[in-house]
Design an enzyme around this catalytic site. Structure first.
Site, short mmCIF file in Angstrom:
data_model
loop_
_atom_site.label_atom_id
_atom_site.label_comp_id
_atom_site.label_asym_id
_atom_site.label_seq_id
_atom_site.Cartn_x
_atom_site.Cartn_y
_atom_site.Cartn_z
CB SER A 140 22.38 102.78 60.31
OG SER A 140 21.56 103.60 61.11
CD GLU A 158 13.52 120.34 63.67
OE1 GLU A 158 13.32 120.68 64.71
OE2 GLU A 158 14.36 120.79 62.84
CG HIS A 182 17.39 104.64 59.95
ND1 HIS A 182 16.74 103.49 60.21
CD2 HIS A 182 18.42 104.80 60.28
CE1 HIS A 182 17.61 102.92 60.65
NE2 HIS A 182 18.77 103.51 60.86
#
Lengths: 278, 278
Positions: A140, A158, A182
């Site tokens: 991550s 978005e 992710h």
């Protein structure tokens, strides 16, 4: 030194490797990726350092990984919570990194790592360790942080607009690419596209959860784990409006090439070419 | 007849057009997209039909659009809730569609439209109206439904794996492309990539919210609205594993070309080429 120069150098002397994980790696089942990391570290014949600087709850995250890595057969594990500039200037901490066979960056916030590590003894030792051949892994935030240019913010899900992504200087172990994690799970296509649009020389690598890229000395990476890695190659971009837009104005970006790569597919960074497994 | 044949035919006689909206179009501010639709319909000089078949609460959705379209200067508006096969076989309803200057499909569930319309008089009249030049618009499910092959399911924000997307037969007004909506906002890149991977001849068009593609008779579309349209061109795909994977197994897909297009950028469907605005 550019990433390709680093890996070429590594290629001659067969040193350092990286294992970058897209977050949420399996910790309770087969633990394929973490197991792979432990096998790589064991080959190095020295201890493993778990760096919890990215996590706000460093102690508990460190303990969790300690248990997992012990289960996976690593006998000597040091948890190092470098959570201040002061600790990052500690000679003792710096030496601990230099002697490690493997270093594992936990998840959290990549800005915690860079704002604490930047320009310190610990940072120098990390680079030395990497160049000497220590296996560096990160999950991550810990995956995003190793490149020269890193993503520090930008909402997923978005539209591609000027404020889609915020970039910053990462730890600089590898150059000429930007890592996102992710990736599918948080709808991060547009923020990675944007990162590439800024400078199409930079290769975008979006790593899904429970998936990893293992960088090898010969300037390739191979995909590990259960999902896919999306490679965004902007070299062929013929047009973009990125220098003209502001705020919420939408991006125009033409002729981007992408690849979606599952486990065992490799990618040659010099040739920008996928290697299909036999 | 293929889409290109339809539009070529339309090109000769300058008939029908489509305005496909990615959902969540502005209804309270400038209403740019809905206003554009109303101007197109007014040129046709006949009434507007709002088809609420996709919505489970057809009456209230119909009323909302009626008020908006009235505000935008449309004097004659008919709300038609064809919510059963019986109503889809009504000669009166069929005739209402054939005489319309514009037909607007609301959002909801695209399977409600196709399962009710498929093979009925209303469906035939819709096609006749389209071929005669009636402006067909749809938002969200109403945008997905017009193509020959349509997406009916598949979670966003997920890795590309065999169960990423479910496809079905749409209304067939246009062919050789698949439309997705709420595209960036729901992280739908991978399900659209998958739709293209099944047959790279199909062009993938992902429309963001408050954004639309306006298909023109000369086999081009132009982007309208505040965000972007992502075009996925699979013609150059060199390798995929789609015929070998099952269930949760991850996709491999190499050499996909994508474009991100904001308002006023056009795309030539025959040449698969972007036209940059002056």
């Amino acid at each position: 030194m550019s990433f390709l120069e680093v890996v070429n150098k590594l290629g001659e002397k067969v040193r350092g490797s990286l294992l970058l994980i897209g977050g949420a790696e399996d910790k309770y089942g087969d633990k394929e990726i973490l197991n792979r990391f432990c096998r790589m570290v064991q080959e190095k014949g020295s201890y493993l350092v778990v760096l919890t600087s990215a996590a706000s709850q460093g102690a508990s995250v460190g303990l969790e990984y300690q248990r997992i890595f012990e289960d996976l057969g690593i006998s000597e594990i040091k948890i190092l919570d470098v959570d201040s500039r002061n600790k990052a200037e500690s000679v003792e901490n710096a030496q601990l990194l230099e002697g490690a066979g493997g270093i594992f960056f936990t998840g959290g916030d990549q800005l915690r790592i860079t704002s604490i590590f930047g320009g310190t003894k610990v940072n120098n030792s990390l680079k030395k360790a990497y160049e000497k051949g220590t296996i560096i892994a990160g999950t991550s935030a810990g995956a995003s942080v190793v490149s020269d240019i890193m993503i520090v913010g930008g909402k997923g899900d978005e539209s591609a607009q000027m404020d889609s992504v915020q970039l910053s200087a990462g730890l600089g172990l590898i150059e000429e690419l930007v890592i996102d994690q992710h990736f599918a799970q948080r709808g991060r296509m547009n923020r990675l596209l944007f990162s590439v649009a800024y400078n199409p020389h930079i290769l975008g690598i979006g790593i899904d959860e429970d998936t990893a890229v293992e960088f090898r000395p010969e300037a390739t990476f191979v995909v590990r784990g259960s999902h896919s890695v999306t490679v965004i190659d902007g070299k062929g971009i013929t047009h973009s409006n990125i220098s003209e837009i502001k705020g919420k104005q939408p991006l125009a970006l033409l002729d981007v090439k992408i690849h979606v790569l599952p486990a065992l597919y490799s990618y040659n960074l010099q040739k920008r070419k996928v290697i299909i497994p036999d």
